[in-house]
Design an enzyme around this catalytic site. Structure first.
Site, mmCIF file in Angstrom:
data_model
loop_
_atom_site.group_PDB
_atom_site.id
_atom_site.type_symbol
_atom_site.label_atom_id
_atom_site.label_comp_id
_atom_site.label_asym_id
_atom_site.label_seq_id
_atom_site.Cartn_x
_atom_site.Cartn_y
_atom_site.Cartn_z
ATOM 1 N N SER A 165 0.850 -1.178 0.000
ATOM 2 C CA SER A 165 0.000 0.000 0.000
ATOM 3 C C SER A 165 0.891 1.235 0.000
ATOM 4 O O SER A 165 1.963 1.229 -0.608
ATOM 5 C CB SER A 165 -0.938 -0.032 1.218
ATOM 6 O OG SER A 165 -1.808 1.085 1.216
ATOM 7 N N TYR A 193 -5.495 7.605 -6.476
ATOM 8 C CA TYR A 193 -4.394 6.786 -5.957
ATOM 9 C C TYR A 193 -4.666 6.399 -4.507
ATOM 10 O O TYR A 193 -4.509 5.236 -4.117
ATOM 11 C CB TYR A 193 -3.084 7.559 -6.065
ATOM 12 C CG TYR A 193 -1.882 6.833 -5.503
ATOM 13 C CD1 TYR A 193 -1.381 5.691 -6.119
ATOM 14 C CD2 TYR A 193 -1.238 7.291 -4.356
ATOM 15 C CE1 TYR A 193 -0.275 5.023 -5.609
ATOM 16 C CE2 TYR A 193 -0.139 6.636 -3.842
ATOM 17 C CZ TYR A 193 0.344 5.501 -4.465
ATOM 18 O OH TYR A 193 1.443 4.846 -3.958
ATOM 19 N N LYS A 197 -4.965 2.664 -2.726
ATOM 20 C CA LYS A 197 -4.068 2.229 -1.653
ATOM 21 C C LYS A 197 -4.845 1.894 -0.378
ATOM 22 O O LYS A 197 -4.453 0.993 0.369
ATOM 23 C CB LYS A 197 -3.023 3.305 -1.382
ATOM 24 C CG LYS A 197 -2.053 3.551 -2.540
ATOM 25 C CD LYS A 197 -1.073 2.404 -2.755
ATOM 26 C CE LYS A 197 -1.402 1.451 -3.854
ATOM 27 N NZ LYS A 197 -0.390 0.390 -4.033
#
Length: 326
Positions: A165, A193, A197
């Protein structure tokens, strides 16, 4: 006058040494995505010293073999072509692995893309960062799940899933159901993004909840700020500003250092028989404020959320065309 020096950061290879894992995984099978650049190369370099059999997934296998160079050992390493923006390609890669081995002990979901400047979609119509960073890895686990169940040795070496992550998850959690791809607008590179994650963490947490009792354990890791090709979409002025920032430069890790937490999660004694935690700097991350600071290695208010973790799992199954068996 006395001076203090910063102790050296652990590297992926130093984790292997401190855990006494050199040549100790000769009967184990490891699957790793994203191995042709950055920390992926260093993860392979370190785990190669364990003598495990390795299936290494990359979009361009010739490029990957060139990048690995002398690390590549054809007697123990098998390159597998995969396009992680295509679910059919992920299924084919998983099927190929299962045609070669009936067991998988460690799955490291390392591949990723970051801050894609404009909204793009995968072959399957999924927003690119969510599709590549999360959904492709979710499907790969589902394809390999039975092999991981077959491999687990409870009390000896349980099967492990490690999701790479990032601290960037602190910016934003999950979108509302049906809006994972910013279908209603509002796309922002860092927000997309961050969602992907967060999804990496939620997948690991829910995986632990569902399969920890039968011997598959999962963790998620923040590698740190590492200078790798992952940042290829960053604007030049953004990179230049980072290079002028002393705090950023002090925090910057080499790829060898950036791979350390992933390797620790994969082979460390600390994580035998347990998981469901977010790790950073080779330790379990501590709580930090909900400030959206993507430089912080602390976890934040939405890092752990069983309700959202369960929702993402169920929605992900639907998105890859599978049914919930529970």
């Amino acid at each position: 006058m006395s001076t203090t020096t910063t102790p050296p950061r652990p590297t992926a290879l130093s984790i292997i040494q401190s855990e006494n894992m050199a040549s100790r995984l000769t009967d184990k099978v490891v699957v790793i995505t994203g191995i042709s650049s950055g920390i992926g190369i260093e993860i392979v370099r370190a785990l190669a010293t364990t003598d495990a059999t390795m299936y290494l997934l990359a979009r361009d296998t010739l490029k990957a073999q060139h990048a690995l160079g002398a690390i590549f050992n054809p007697s123990r390493m098998h390159l597998v072509q995969v396009d992680q923006s295509s679910l059919s390609s992920v299924r084919a890669a998983g099927s190929y692995i299962l045609s070669r081995t009936r067991t998988v002990n460690i799955l490291i979901n390392n591949a990723g893309v970051m801050a894609v400047p404009e909204r793009r979609v995968t072959e399957d119509g999924v927003e690119m960062q969510f599709g590549v960073n999360h959904l492709s890895h979710f499907l790969l686990f589902q394809v390999l799940k039975d092999a991981m169940l077959a491999a687990t040795e409870q009390g000896e070496f349980c099967s492990r899933v490690v999701n790479v992550s990032a601290s960037g998850h602190r910016i934003h959690g999950l979108n509302a159901p049906g809006e994972y791809g910013f279908e209603k607008g509002g796309y922002e590179p860092w927000k997309a993004y961050a969602q992907s994650k967060t999804a990496n963490i939620y997948m690991a947490n829910e995986l632990e909840r569902r399969y920890g009792g039968v011997g598959i354990h999962a963790t998620s890791v923040h590698p740190g700020l590492v200078d790798t090709p992952l940042g290829r979409y960053l604007p030049a002025e953004h990179v230049e500003a980072m290079l002028r920032n002393e705090a950023v430069m002090r925090a910057l890790k080499s790829p060898e250092e950036g791979a350390a937490t992933t390797v620790w999660a994969a082979v460390g004694r600390e994580w035998e028989g347990r998981g469901g935690r977010y790790l950073a700097d080779c330790r379990e991350a501590e709580w930090g404020p909900d400030d959206g600071d993507r430089m912080s290695s602390a976890y934040t208010g939405h890092t752990y959320c069983p309700r959202e973790e369960g929702r993402l799992w169920r929605d992900s199954l639907e998105m890859v065309g599978l049914e919930d068996v529970e």
